[in-house]
Design an enzyme around this catalytic site. Structure first.
Site, PDB file in Angstrom:
ATOM      1  N   HIS A   1      33.893  30.899  36.489  1.00  0.00           N
ATOM      2  CA  HIS A   1      34.284  31.612  37.696  1.00  0.00           C
ATOM      3  C   HIS A   1      34.138  33.094  37.627  1.00  0.00           C
ATOM      4  CE1 HIS A   1      35.566  28.294  39.982  1.00  0.00           C
ATOM      5  NE2 HIS A   1      36.410  27.849  38.930  1.00  0.00           N
TER       6      HIS A   1
ATOM      7  N   ASN B   1      29.031  46.453  40.741  1.00  0.00           N
ATOM      8  CA  ASN B   1      27.846  47.483  40.400  1.00  0.00           C
ATOM      9  C   ASN B   1      27.503  48.537  41.389  1.00  0.00           C
ATOM     10  OD1 ASN B   1      26.648  45.691  42.265  1.00  0.00           O
ATOM     11  ND2 ASN B   1      24.989  44.853  40.928  1.00  0.00           N
TER      12      ASN B   1
ATOM     13  N   ALA C   1      45.087  40.994  31.817  1.00  0.00           N
ATOM     14  CA  ALA C   1      44.829  39.970  32.975  1.00  0.00           C
ATOM     15  C   ALA C   1      45.060  40.894  34.227  1.00  0.00           C
ATOM     16  CB  ALA C   1      45.576  38.785  32.712  1.00  0.00           C
TER      17      ALA C   1
END
Length: 184
Positions: A48, A71, A116
């Protein structure tokens, strides 16, 4: 020149023509790699995760599940940004935790660790361990992956309890050319 196995791409992942994917790479299920992306040799991308145009992952990078690379810093649907994407550069041997978000333009230096769920909005120094939103330095990591020291400042006199390297050796890259290591 690196030799090794061709990339393993789990289904139903998509790697577009033009993407550069190195040897010994594993791309997990439900991933997407855009035509202008670069994935270095030995990199592991968990499920994912999308790697967009302008994103470059170095060698031996670990990307946890559902990590997000951007981006464009200021996206607008009505404004075309291509081909002038903002760059996201992840250097060799970086670890990125599950669900981390990296907001372009950003550079994560060698051996850094992104926790995380962290939201990285600025460059991360080599060996830094960053966590939180926005990500901030929690400590410093050895080349072997263990935490050497805690705190924002690089420690002068720390030693890795796992491999014995001093902080000076870690920052100079001493021992990274040992047998089994792919980095000098």
């Amino acid at each position: 020149m690196r030799t090794g196995a061709p990339p393993r791409i789990h289904q139903p992942s998509v790697v577009l023509p033009g993407a550069k994917v190195g040897l010994d790479t594993v791309i997990g299920a439900f991933c997407f790699v855009a035509c202008g992306a670069v994935v270095g040799a030995g990199t592991r991308i968990q499920s994912h995760t999308s790697v967009w145009d302008g994103v470059e992952l170095g060698e031996d990078v670990f990307v946890g599940p559902a990590a997000v690379f951007t981006n464009v810093r200021h996206p607008r649907a009505a404004i075309a940004r291509a081909p002038n994407w903002d760059r996201t550069l992840i250097e060799d041997c970086v670890t990125i935790g599950a669900g981390a978000i990296l907001v372009a333009p950003v550079r994560v230096r060698r051996y850094a660790m992104v926790g995380a769920g962290a939201v990285v909005t600025r460059d991360v120094p080599a060996h830094a361990i960053v966590v939180g939103n926005p990500a901030r330095i929690l400590g410093w990591a050895c080349v072997c992956g263990e935490t050497v020291a805690r705190g924002e400042r690089k420690p002068r006199r720390a030693r890795c309890v796992a491999c014995g390297r001093t902080m000076d050796e870690i920052l100079m890259g001493v021992g990274t050319d040992a047998p089994g290591s792919r980095h000098a």
